[in-house]
Motif scaffolding. Structure first.
Motif, PDB file in Angstrom:
ATOM      1  N   ILE A  73       0.952  -1.794   0.077  1.00  0.00           N
ATOM      2  CA  ILE A  73       0.199   0.065   0.193  1.00  0.00           C
ATOM      3  C   ILE A  73       0.973   1.477  -0.150  1.00  0.00           C
ATOM      4  N   TYR A  74       1.679   1.217   0.114  1.00  0.00           N
ATOM      5  CA  TYR A  74       2.819   2.349   0.674  1.00  0.00           C
ATOM      6  C   TYR A  74       3.670   2.408  -0.444  1.00  0.00           C
ATOM      7  N   THR A  75       4.235   1.573  -1.179  1.00  0.00           N
ATOM      8  CA  THR A  75       5.087   1.367  -2.356  1.00  0.00           C
ATOM      9  C   THR A  75       4.443   2.803  -3.345  1.00  0.00           C
ATOM     10  N   PRO A  76       3.324   2.392  -3.698  1.00  0.00           N
ATOM     11  CA  PRO A  76       3.106   3.711  -5.257  1.00  0.00           C
ATOM     12  C   PRO A  76       2.690   5.431  -4.486  1.00  0.00           C
ATOM     13  N   VAL A  77       2.646   4.876  -3.076  1.00  0.00           N
ATOM     14  CA  VAL A  77       2.791   6.848  -2.163  1.00  0.00           C
ATOM     15  C   VAL A  77       4.354   6.889  -2.171  1.00  0.00           C
ATOM     16  N   ILE A  78       5.266   5.889  -2.198  1.00  0.00           N
ATOM     17  CA  ILE A  78       7.101   6.815  -1.801  1.00  0.00           C
ATOM     18  C   ILE A  78       7.138   6.841  -2.399  1.00  0.00           C
ATOM     19  N   ASN A  79       6.993   6.141  -3.717  1.00  0.00           N
ATOM     20  CA  ASN A  79       7.506   6.016  -5.213  1.00  0.00           C
ATOM     21  C   ASN A  79       6.875   7.151  -5.573  1.00  0.00           C
ATOM     22  N   GLY A  80       5.684   7.473  -5.978  1.00  0.00           N
ATOM     23  CA  GLY A  80       5.188   8.452  -6.536  1.00  0.00           C
ATOM     24  C   GLY A  80       5.415   9.975  -6.639  1.00  0.00           C
ATOM     25  N   ILE A  81       5.709  10.171  -4.947  1.00  0.00           N
ATOM     26  CA  ILE A  81       6.168  11.589  -4.322  1.00  0.00           C
ATOM     27  C   ILE A  81       7.355  11.731  -4.837  1.00  0.00           C
ATOM     28  N   GLY A  82       8.422  11.158  -5.075  1.00  0.00           N
ATOM     29  CA  GLY A  82       9.745  11.210  -4.690  1.00  0.00           C
ATOM     30  C   GLY A  82       9.858  11.436  -6.156  1.00  0.00           C
ATOM     31  N   GLY A  83       9.152  10.813  -7.408  1.00  0.00           N
ATOM     32  CA  GLY A  83       9.350  11.255  -8.627  1.00  0.00           C
ATOM     33  C   GLY A  83       8.421  12.610  -9.289  1.00  0.00           C
ATOM     34  N   ASN A  84       7.800  12.767  -8.185  1.00  0.00           N
ATOM     35  CA  ASN A  84       6.979  14.148  -8.150  1.00  0.00           C
ATOM     36  C   ASN A  84       7.515  14.808  -8.257  1.00  0.00           C
ATOM     37  N   LEU A  85       8.691  15.444  -7.045  1.00  0.00           N
ATOM     38  CA  LEU A  85       9.209  16.653  -6.851  1.00  0.00           C
ATOM     39  C   LEU A  85       9.884  16.241  -7.305  1.00  0.00           C
ATOM     40  N   VAL A  86      10.498  15.381  -7.731  1.00  0.00           N
ATOM     41  CA  VAL A  86      12.379  15.654  -8.287  1.00  0.00           C
ATOM     42  C   VAL A  86      12.131  15.995  -9.558  1.00  0.00           C
ATOM     43  N   ALA A  87      10.541  15.593  -9.960  1.00  0.00           N
ATOM     44  CA  ALA A  87      10.305  16.103 -11.385  1.00  0.00           C
ATOM     45  C   ALA A  87      10.374  17.302 -12.021  1.00  0.00           C
ATOM     46  N   ILE A  88       9.772  17.874 -10.220  1.00  0.00           N
ATOM     47  CA  ILE A  88       9.692  19.332 -10.123  1.00  0.00           C
ATOM     48  C   ILE A  88      10.522  19.637 -10.966  1.00  0.00           C
ATOM     49  N   GLN A  89      11.828  19.959  -9.799  1.00  0.00           N
ATOM     50  CA  GLN A  89      12.618  20.012  -9.983  1.00  0.00           C
ATOM     51  C   GLN A  89      13.757  20.314 -11.102  1.00  0.00           C
ATOM     52  N   SER A  90      13.541  19.242 -11.636  1.00  0.00           N
ATOM     53  CA  SER A  90      14.537  19.299 -13.249  1.00  0.00           C
ATOM     54  C   SER A  90      13.984  19.773 -14.293  1.00  0.00           C
ATOM     55  N   SER A  91      12.284  19.662 -14.279  1.00  0.00           N
ATOM     56  CA  SER A  91      11.818  20.901 -15.241  1.00  0.00           C
ATOM     57  C   SER A  91      11.756  21.691 -14.521  1.00  0.00           C
ATOM     58  N   ARG A  92      12.591  22.504 -13.231  1.00  0.00           N
ATOM     59  CA  ARG A  92      12.638  24.114 -13.641  1.00  0.00           C
ATOM     60  C   ARG A  92      14.179  24.831 -13.176  1.00  0.00           C
ATOM     61  N   ILE A  93      14.596  23.920 -13.309  1.00  0.00           N
ATOM     62  CA  ILE A  93      16.738  23.983 -13.808  1.00  0.00           C
ATOM     63  C   ILE A  93      16.573  23.918 -15.176  1.00  0.00           C
ATOM     64  N   ALA A  94      15.793  22.523 -15.986  1.00  0.00           N
ATOM     65  CA  ALA A  94      15.838  22.941 -17.371  1.00  0.00           C
ATOM     66  C   ALA A  94      15.077  23.799 -18.027  1.00  0.00           C
ATOM     67  N   THR A  95      14.319  25.021 -17.459  1.00  0.00           N
ATOM     68  CA  THR A  95      13.759  26.350 -18.489  1.00  0.00           C
ATOM     69  C   THR A  95      14.305  27.107 -17.558  1.00  0.00           C
ATOM     70  N   TYR A  96      14.719  26.863 -17.001  1.00  0.00           N
ATOM     71  CA  TYR A  96      16.343  27.932 -16.534  1.00  0.00           C
ATOM     72  C   TYR A  96      17.117  28.244 -16.832  1.00  0.00           C
ATOM     73  N   LEU A  97      18.122  26.984 -17.272  1.00  0.00           N
ATOM     74  CA  LEU A  97      18.970  26.671 -18.146  1.00  0.00           C
ATOM     75  C   LEU A  97      18.715  27.504 -19.898  1.00  0.00           C
ATOM     76  N   HIS A  98      17.855  26.825 -19.936  1.00  0.00           N
ATOM     77  CA  HIS A  98      17.209  27.220 -22.059  1.00  0.00           C
ATOM     78  C   HIS A  98      16.870  28.470 -21.603  1.00  0.00           C
ATOM     79  N   PHE A  99      16.747  29.674 -20.713  1.00  0.00           N
ATOM     80  CA  PHE A  99      16.599  30.745 -20.720  1.00  0.00           C
ATOM     81  C   PHE A  99      18.155  31.537 -20.625  1.00  0.00           C
ATOM     82  N   HIS A 100      19.213  31.056 -19.546  1.00  0.00           N
ATOM     83  CA  HIS A 100      20.034  31.477 -19.918  1.00  0.00           C
ATOM     84  C   HIS A 100      21.457  31.007 -20.263  1.00  0.00           C
ATOM     85  N   CYS A 101      21.433  29.811 -21.197  1.00  0.00           N
ATOM     86  CA  CYS A 101      22.790  29.038 -21.184  1.00  0.00           C
ATOM     87  C   CYS A 101      21.949  28.778 -22.749  1.00  0.00           C
TER      88      CYS A 101
END
Length: 455
Positions: free
Chosen positions: A294-322
Motif C-alpha cells: 500500500i505504501y509503494t505507490p505513495v513513496i515512489n510517486g511522491i519522490g518522483g513527483n518532487l524531483v520532476a518539479i525540480q528537474s523541469s525548473r532547472i531545465a527551464t532556467y538553463l534554456h533561458f540563460h545558457c
C-alpha cells in the motif's frame, strides 16, 4: 529544448538546439523569465503536490486490494510490471509535461500552428513509446519471473504482454490528453506550468494505470482458459497500430528527432523500474513484507513527483540563460550536495522548499491511509520513524542526483527535458521500493526483539 520546426517561428525565440546548429552562442532570447516569490512558488506547488499525493494513496489502496485477486496470486510476475508501468508517467507523461512547460515559458506555443504541431507530434510519439515500453516491460517481467521461479507458462507470458501493452497504450493516451489541457490551461491562467504539470501527471497517472492493469489482466485471465487466442490477437492488434503513430510523429520535426534519439532514457529507466518491480514481487510474496504494497505507490510517486518539479525548473532556467553545452557560473566545477540546497543558484531555494514538503506531506498521507483503514501495518512510532526516514533519504538523494544529472546532460548537449525525468523517476522507484523493503525488514527485526523481551 528541441526545435519544433515551425516555419513561422518568431525571431528571438530560438531554442538552444537551434543556436547550436546555427553556430551562434548565447542564451535563448524572447520572453523574460519571471521571478517567483517563495509564497507564490509554495502555493503553486502545494495544491498539485497534495493532489498527487492523494492519487498515490488511492493507488496504494487499490494495490492493497488487487494483490489478493486470483490473477495476481497465480501470475505473480504482474508485480514486476507494476513499477515499470506506473513509471510510464515519469518516462512519458512527466517528460511531455516538462517539454511542453519549457515551450510555454520560452514562448514557443504562442501561435496556433506551433501549438497544435507540437501537441499532435508529441502525442503520437508518446503512443509509439508507450506501446514499445509496455511490450518490453512485459518481456522483462516474464524473463525475470522465469529465471526466479521457472513456472511461467506461455499463456501467462502472453497474458503479461497483452495486459501491459493495452494498459500502457490506453493510459498514455488518456493522460497525454489531460497533460495537454493542463499546460494550455495554466498558460491562459498565468500559472507557471513547471510547478503544476508534473504533479498533476503524477496525481492521475498511478491510479489510472494500476486500475487499468488490474481490470485488463483480470479479464484476460478469465478468458485465457476458454479462448486463449484472444490474448494473442489483441496484443498483435495493438502492436500493429505502432506504424500508424510512427508515421504521424515522423511528420513533425521535434517528435521525429525524439523518435530517432529518445529511446535510450526511457528504455534504461524501464529496466531500472523493473528492478524495483523485482523487489516488489519478492515483497508481495513474503509474509513479513506484505504490508509494503500500500505504501509503494505513495513513496515512489511522491519522490518522483518532487524531483520532476525540480528537474523541469532547472531545465527551464538553463534554456533561458545558457547556450547548450555551457553551464552557469554557479554550476561549474565539482559537484557537492551543498550546492543543491545552499548554493548560489536560483533553484537552491526550490530544493529547500521541496525537501521541506517531504515530512509533512508523508505524515498527511500516512494519516489518510490510517483513517481509511488501509494496510496491514499498525502506525506505531517505530514504523512512522522508519518510513519517514526512508522517504526523506529518498528525496534528498533524488534532488542531489537530479541537480547533478540535469547540468551534466546540458553540458553534454542533451535536452534535460527529454532525458532527465525518465532516469530520475526510475531511480525514485528503485530507491523508494528498496528503502521501503528495508524499512519493513527493520520493523520486523524490532518486532522480533520486542517479542523476545516480552517472553
Amino acid at each position: 529544448m528541441d526545435s519544433f520546426g515551425d516555419p513561422n517561428q518568431q525571431e528571438g525565440s530560438l531554442t538552444s538546439a537551434d543556436l547550436e546548429q546555427s553556430g551562434e552562442q548565447g542564451p535563448v532570447n524572447g520572453p523574460v523569465m519571471l521571478n517567483e516569490s517563495v509564497c507564490s512558488m509554495v502555493l503553486q506547488i502545494l495544491v498539485p503536490f497534495l493532489l498527487a499525493g492523494l492519487g498515490t494513496v488511492m493507488a496504494g489502496m487499490l494495490l492493497d486490494i488487487v494483490q489478493h485477486w486470483i490473477v495476481f496470486q497465480k501470475v505473480t510476475e504482474i508485480f514486476i510490471l507494476v513499477p515499470a508501468l506506473l513509471g510510464l508517467k515519469g518516462n512519458l507523461e512527466m517528460t511531455l509535461a516538462s517539454r511542453l512547460s519549457t515551450a510555454v515559458n520560452v514562448g514557443r506555443m504562442n501561435s496556433p500552428r506551433e501549438k497544435w504541431n507540437m501537441v499532435i507530434g508529441n502525442l503520437a510519439l508518446k503512443q509509439v513509446q508507450a506501446t514499445v515500453l509496455g511490450f518490453l516491460a512485459a518481456l522483462a517481467a516474464s524473463v525475470l519471473g522465469w529465471i526466479l521461479d521457472r513456472k511461467l507458462t506461455l499463456n501467462y507470458a502472453a497474458l503479461l504482454c497483452c495486459s501491459s501493452v493495452v494498459t500502457a497504450f490506453t493510459s498514455s493516451l488518456f493522460q497525454g490528453i489531460i497533460m495537454v489541457g493542463v499546460i494550455i490551461g495554466s498558460k491562459r491562467a498565468g500559472i507557471n506550468p513547471d510547478n503544476i504539470a508534473t504533479p498533476i501527471a503524477a496525481s492521475v497517472g498511478d491510479l489510472i494505470t494500476l486500475g487499468l492493469l488490474a481490470v485488463i489482466s483480470k479479464v484476460f485471465f478469465y478468458s485465457i482458459d476458454v479462448s486463449p487466442y484472444i490474448v494473442y490477437v489483441v496484443c498483435v492488434l495493438f502492436l500493429c497500430l505502432t506504424p500508424v503513430w510512427v508515421i504521424i510523429s515522423f511528420r513533425h520535426p521535434e517528435s521525429r528527432r525524439l523518435l530517432y534519439g529518445g529511446w535510450e532514457p526511457i528504455i534504461t529507466s524501464m529496466v531500472i523500474s523493473s528492478l524495483g518491480g523485482l523487489i516488489l514481487d519478492r515483497a508481495m510474496t513474503d509474509p513479513k513484507l506484505m504490508g509494503a504494497g500500500i505504501y509503494t505507490p505513495v513513496i515512489n510517486g511522491i519522490g518522483g513527483n518532487l524531483v520532476a518539479i525540480q528537474s523541469s525548473r532547472i531545465a527551464t532556467y538553463l534554456h533561458f540563460h545558457c547556450s547548450l553545452r555551457e553551464l552557469p557560473e554557479h554550476a561549474k566545477g565539482w559537484y557537492f550536495p551543498t550546492r543543491t540546497f545552499c548554493g548560489r543558484g536560483p533553484n537552491s531555494r526550490t530544493s529547500q522548499v521541496l525537501l521541506l514538503l517531504v515530512i509533512p506531506g508523508h505524515v498527511t498521507f500516512l494519516y489518510i491511509i490510517y483513517l481509511m483503514q488501509g494496510g496491514h501495518t499498525s502506525p506505531t512510532a517505530i514504523f512512522i520513524s522508519l518510513y519517514l526516514a526512508a522517504a526523506f533519504t529518498q528525496v534528498f538523494l533524488l534532488l542531489c542526483i537530479g541537480d547533478w544529472m540535469v547540468h551534466c546532460l546540458w553540458r553534454c548537449g542533451r535536452d534535460p527535458d527529454s532525458f532527465s525525468i525518465p532516469y530520475l523517476t526510475a531511480l525514485g522507484d528503485l530507491l523508494g521500493t528498496g528503502l521501503l523493503a528495508l524499512c519493513f525488514r527493520l520493523l520486523g527485526f524490532f518486532s522480533d526483539e520486542d517479542n523476545q523481551l516480552g517472553d
